[in-house]
Scaffold this motif. Structure first.
Motif, PDB file in Angstrom:
ATOM      1  N   UNK A 196       0.831  -1.204   0.000  1.00 21.03           N
ATOM      2  CA  UNK A 196       0.000   0.000   0.000  1.00 21.03           C
ATOM      3  C   UNK A 196       0.864   1.251   0.000  1.00 21.03           C
ATOM      4  N   UNK A 197       1.933   1.240   0.773  1.00 27.15           N
ATOM      5  CA  UNK A 197       2.845   2.388   0.782  1.00 27.15           C
ATOM      6  C   UNK A 197       3.513   2.562  -0.584  1.00 27.15           C
ATOM      7  N   UNK A 198       3.866   1.440  -1.217  1.00 29.04           N
ATOM      8  CA  UNK A 198       4.509   1.507  -2.532  1.00 29.04           C
ATOM      9  C   UNK A 198       3.566   2.087  -3.582  1.00 29.04           C
ATOM     10  N   UNK A 199       2.270   1.851  -3.431  1.00 27.43           N
ATOM     11  CA  UNK A 199       1.287   2.449  -4.343  1.00 27.43           C
ATOM     12  C   UNK A 199       1.455   3.961  -4.387  1.00 27.43           C
ATOM     13  N   UNK A 200       1.396   4.553  -3.208  1.00 29.10           N
ATOM     14  CA  UNK A 200       1.423   6.014  -3.119  1.00 29.10           C
ATOM     15  C   UNK A 200       2.771   6.568  -3.564  1.00 29.10           C
ATOM     16  N   UNK A 201       3.849   5.924  -3.110  1.00 27.96           N
ATOM     17  CA  UNK A 201       5.175   6.403  -3.497  1.00 27.96           C
ATOM     18  C   UNK A 201       5.364   6.353  -5.009  1.00 27.96           C
ATOM     19  N   UNK A 223       4.943   4.703 -17.255  1.00 30.07           N
ATOM     20  CA  UNK A 223       3.619   4.094 -17.424  1.00 30.07           C
ATOM     21  C   UNK A 223       3.609   2.675 -16.863  1.00 30.07           C
ATOM     22  N   UNK A 224       4.654   1.906 -17.132  1.00 28.07           N
ATOM     23  CA  UNK A 224       4.723   0.545 -16.595  1.00 28.07           C
ATOM     24  C   UNK A 224       4.644   0.569 -15.070  1.00 28.07           C
ATOM     25  N   UNK A 225       5.382   1.495 -14.463  1.00 24.24           N
ATOM     26  CA  UNK A 225       5.393   1.585 -13.006  1.00 24.24           C
ATOM     27  C   UNK A 225       4.006   1.930 -12.456  1.00 24.24           C
ATOM     28  N   UNK A 226       3.353   2.904 -13.087  1.00 25.50           N
ATOM     29  CA  UNK A 226       2.054   3.355 -12.593  1.00 25.50           C
ATOM     30  C   UNK A 226       0.986   2.294 -12.829  1.00 25.50           C
ATOM     31  N   UNK A 227       1.037   1.614 -13.965  1.00 23.44           N
ATOM     32  CA  UNK A 227       0.072   0.538 -14.219  1.00 23.44           C
ATOM     33  C   UNK A 227       0.248  -0.575 -13.192  1.00 23.44           C
ATOM     34  N   UNK A 228       1.479  -0.945 -12.910  1.00 20.97           N
ATOM     35  CA  UNK A 228       1.698  -1.975 -11.889  1.00 20.97           C
ATOM     36  C   UNK A 228       1.177  -1.515 -10.530  1.00 20.97           C
ATOM     37  N   UNK A 229       1.406  -0.248 -10.203  1.00 19.10           N
ATOM     38  CA  UNK A 229       0.912   0.284  -8.927  1.00 19.10           C
ATOM     39  C   UNK A 229      -0.604   0.293  -8.887  1.00 19.10           C
ATOM     40  N   UNK A 230      -1.238   0.732  -9.993  1.00 21.46           N
ATOM     41  CA  UNK A 230      -2.693   0.890 -10.016  1.00 21.46           C
ATOM     42  C   UNK A 230      -3.434  -0.431 -10.097  1.00 21.46           C
ATOM     43  N   UNK A 232      -1.712  -4.036  -9.777  1.00 19.08           N
ATOM     44  CA  UNK A 232      -1.214  -5.098  -8.901  1.00 19.08           C
ATOM     45  C   UNK A 232      -1.034  -4.637  -7.456  1.00 19.08           C
ATOM     46  N   UNK A 233      -0.213  -3.616  -7.244  1.00 18.36           N
ATOM     47  CA  UNK A 233       0.075  -3.184  -5.873  1.00 18.36           C
ATOM     48  C   UNK A 233      -1.187  -2.704  -5.168  1.00 18.36           C
ATOM     49  N   UNK A 234      -2.001  -1.951  -5.899  1.00 13.17           N
ATOM     50  CA  UNK A 234      -3.233  -1.420  -5.312  1.00 13.17           C
ATOM     51  C   UNK A 234      -4.218  -2.538  -4.996  1.00 13.17           C
ATOM     52  N   UNK A 235      -4.322  -3.509  -5.915  1.00 10.81           N
ATOM     53  CA  UNK A 235      -5.238  -4.619  -5.695  1.00 10.81           C
ATOM     54  C   UNK A 235      -4.858  -5.444  -4.481  1.00 10.81           C
ATOM     55  N   UNK A 236      -3.579  -5.791  -4.366  1.00 10.53           N
ATOM     56  CA  UNK A 236      -3.121  -6.546  -3.215  1.00 10.53           C
ATOM     57  C   UNK A 236      -3.156  -5.697  -1.951  1.00 10.53           C
ATOM     58  N   UNK A 237      -2.839  -4.411  -2.115  1.00  9.79           N
ATOM     59  CA  UNK A 237      -2.816  -3.516  -0.957  1.00  9.79           C
ATOM     60  C   UNK A 237      -4.176  -3.331  -0.325  1.00  9.79           C
ATOM     61  N   UNK A 238      -5.229  -3.219  -1.141  1.00 10.05           N
ATOM     62  CA  UNK A 238      -6.551  -3.023  -0.550  1.00 10.05           C
ATOM     63  C   UNK A 238      -7.136  -4.322  -0.023  1.00 10.05           C
ATOM     64  N   UNK A 239      -6.946  -5.423  -0.786  1.00  9.52           N
ATOM     65  CA  UNK A 239      -7.618  -6.655  -0.414  1.00  9.52           C
ATOM     66  C   UNK A 239      -6.976  -7.291   0.821  1.00  9.52           C
ATOM     67  N   UNK A 240      -5.669  -7.212   0.913  1.00 11.72           N
ATOM     68  CA  UNK A 240      -4.975  -7.780   2.060  1.00 11.72           C
ATOM     69  C   UNK A 240      -4.681  -6.746   3.140  1.00 11.72           C
ATOM     70  N   UNK A 241      -4.748  -5.454   2.761  1.00  4.32           N
ATOM     71  CA  UNK A 241      -4.483  -4.399   3.735  1.00  4.32           C
ATOM     72  C   UNK A 241      -5.730  -3.832   4.383  1.00  4.32           C
ATOM     73  N   UNK A 242      -6.850  -3.914   3.671  1.00  5.37           N
ATOM     74  CA  UNK A 242      -8.104  -3.389   4.198  1.00  5.37           C
ATOM     75  C   UNK A 242      -8.392  -1.991   3.710  1.00  5.37           C
ATOM     76  N   UNK A 243      -9.658  -1.599   3.803  1.00  2.73           N
ATOM     77  CA  UNK A 243     -10.110  -0.283   3.363  1.00  2.73           C
ATOM     78  C   UNK A 243     -10.644   0.511   4.552  1.00  2.73           C
ATOM     79  N   UNK A 244     -10.936   1.795   4.283  1.00  4.51           N
ATOM     80  CA  UNK A 244     -11.380   2.673   5.359  1.00  4.51           C
ATOM     81  C   UNK A 244     -12.352   3.712   4.797  1.00  4.51           C
ATOM     82  N   UNK A 245     -12.216   4.951   5.249  1.00  2.00           N
ATOM     83  CA  UNK A 245     -13.189   5.993   4.902  1.00  2.00           C
ATOM     84  C   UNK A 245     -13.204   6.338   3.415  1.00  2.00           C
ATOM     85  N   UNK A 246     -12.034   6.384   2.768  1.00  2.00           N
ATOM     86  CA  UNK A 246     -11.986   6.829   1.371  1.00  2.00           C
ATOM     87  C   UNK A 246     -12.883   5.977   0.480  1.00  2.00           C
TER      88      UNK A 246
END
Length: 351
Positions: A196-201, A223-230, A232-246
């Motif tokens: 999740x931190x890597x997404x934002x960075x 573009x490759x970096x941002x697509x991977x973040x948006x 893969x990293x984001x998908x794993x980050x939310x599903x295994x990290x959890x969500x909140x107010x946003x």
């Protein structure tokens, strides 16, 4: 103490020309594939597998639409589903896979959200309001991301993916701090928080350059970096990290008739600003997030989403369904209707 759990697709493949490997991938999973495809993506890119039955997604992922597609897939004797298109078409394909009990290969043609890697199926009604979430038994078998295709998609869609991605560090951290659970019923592991931190960075570093590459229709390293973040990293980050107010706020925003037509990632970008305001993040840091959103063409205020001069009634319409979202308990500071409205008004004031 609860278990720490992380889930992921069996394989993730990304790069220009990756789609050429689809026939071999599908052949290893089944003998009678069907494609569930977004008509816009299908018209733009053509069928991904020659001679295979294509089921055109109707545009909104409702329970009746999933049932219709599943009936057609059964009639075609499908034993593997290829889901092609954006988030809703992909989730429709997941719904078909769940109903007929077969493997799924996800082929996103845009990077507007993190649906491709997850097992979640977000269901809407005919008025585009979220009505519930279903889940596959496990994450997709293969996620195949051809960045040459992503680069040809409209800039706004990549920006939306950046908006969806940028929330993850704030949401996963809030979930973990509140002792919340992720989508696998476990505590967020350190790996999910790191993702999740890597997404934002990644998006803070590369988003503007990636959008420029999209304007040129040419994939490059940014573009490759941002697509991977948006994706893969984001998908794993939310599903295994959890969500909140946003993400909870998307329930309220889609319940307002003037906001339901915005893209998911645009709503999440606005929701991120509301969440960090609610959490009391320093004004200077919040201003930096807002400036980044603006640089990416993402909303800073409700007017950017289509609601000018919101009234207290408008705020209440948004706050009610937001409070009812299951992720709202993943906050260090418990939320009330008044506290959500106060955070939204702070964002609206640009304070």
């Amino acid at each position: 103490m609860s278990l720490r759990i992380l889930g992921a697709p069996r394989r993730y493949i990304q790069g220009p020309g990756a789609l050429s490997g689809l026939p071999e991938i599908v052949a290893a999973l089944g003998r009678s594939p069907v494609v569930v495809a977004d008509p816009i993506a299908l018209d733009r890119e053509g069928p991904p597998l020659p001679g295979v039955t294509v089921l055109r997604f109707g545009g909104e992922i409702t329970h009746p639409e999933i049932d219709r597609l599943a009936t057609e897939a059964r009639g075609a004797g499908a034993d593997v589903v290829v889901a092609m298109g954006g988030g809703k078409a992909i989730d429709a394909g997941k719904g078909v896979s769940k109903r007929i009990g077969c493997p799924i290969v996800v082929v996103p043609t845009i990077a507007s959200n993190d649906a491709p890697t997850s097992r979640l199926i977000v269901v809407y009604d005919e008025k585009h309001a979220i009505v519930g979430v279903e889940m596959l038994a496990s994450n997709p078998d293969v996620v195949l991301v051809d960045t040459a295709i992503i680069a040809r998609a409209p800039r706004r869609l990549l920006a939306a993916g950046i908006g969806d991605c940028m929330s993850k560090t704030f949401e996963a951290r809030a979930c973990a701090a509140a002792g919340g659970i992720n989508f696998f019923g476990g505590n967020p592991p350190l790996a999910a928080l790191a993702l999740a931190d890597a997404c934002y960075a990644t998006v803070r570093r590369d988003a503007v350059a990636a959008l420029a590459a999209c304007d040129r229709n040419e994939p490059d390293q940014a573009l490759e970096n941002v697509v991977e973040a948006a994706v893969l990293l984001s998908g794993l980050g939310f599903e295994s990290g959890g969500l909140s107010l946003a993400h909870s706020l998307t329930r309220g925003l889609t319940a307002h008739p003037k906001l339901a037509g915005a893209l998911h990632g645009e709503l999440v970008a606005y929701g991120t600003l509301v969440q960090v305001a609610h959490e009391g993040l320093a004004a200077e840091e919040r201003a930096g997030i807002a400036a980044f959103s603006e640089a990416c063409g993402l909303p800073r205020r409700l007017v950017d989403l289509g609601l000018r001069d919101p009234s207290m009634s408008d705020y209440a319409t948004i706050a009610g369904p937001t409070l009812a979202a299951p992720h709202m308990k993943h906050l260090g500071k418990p939320a009330t209707e008044d506290s959500i409205i106060a955070a939204m008004r702070l964002v609206e004031a640009g304070a």
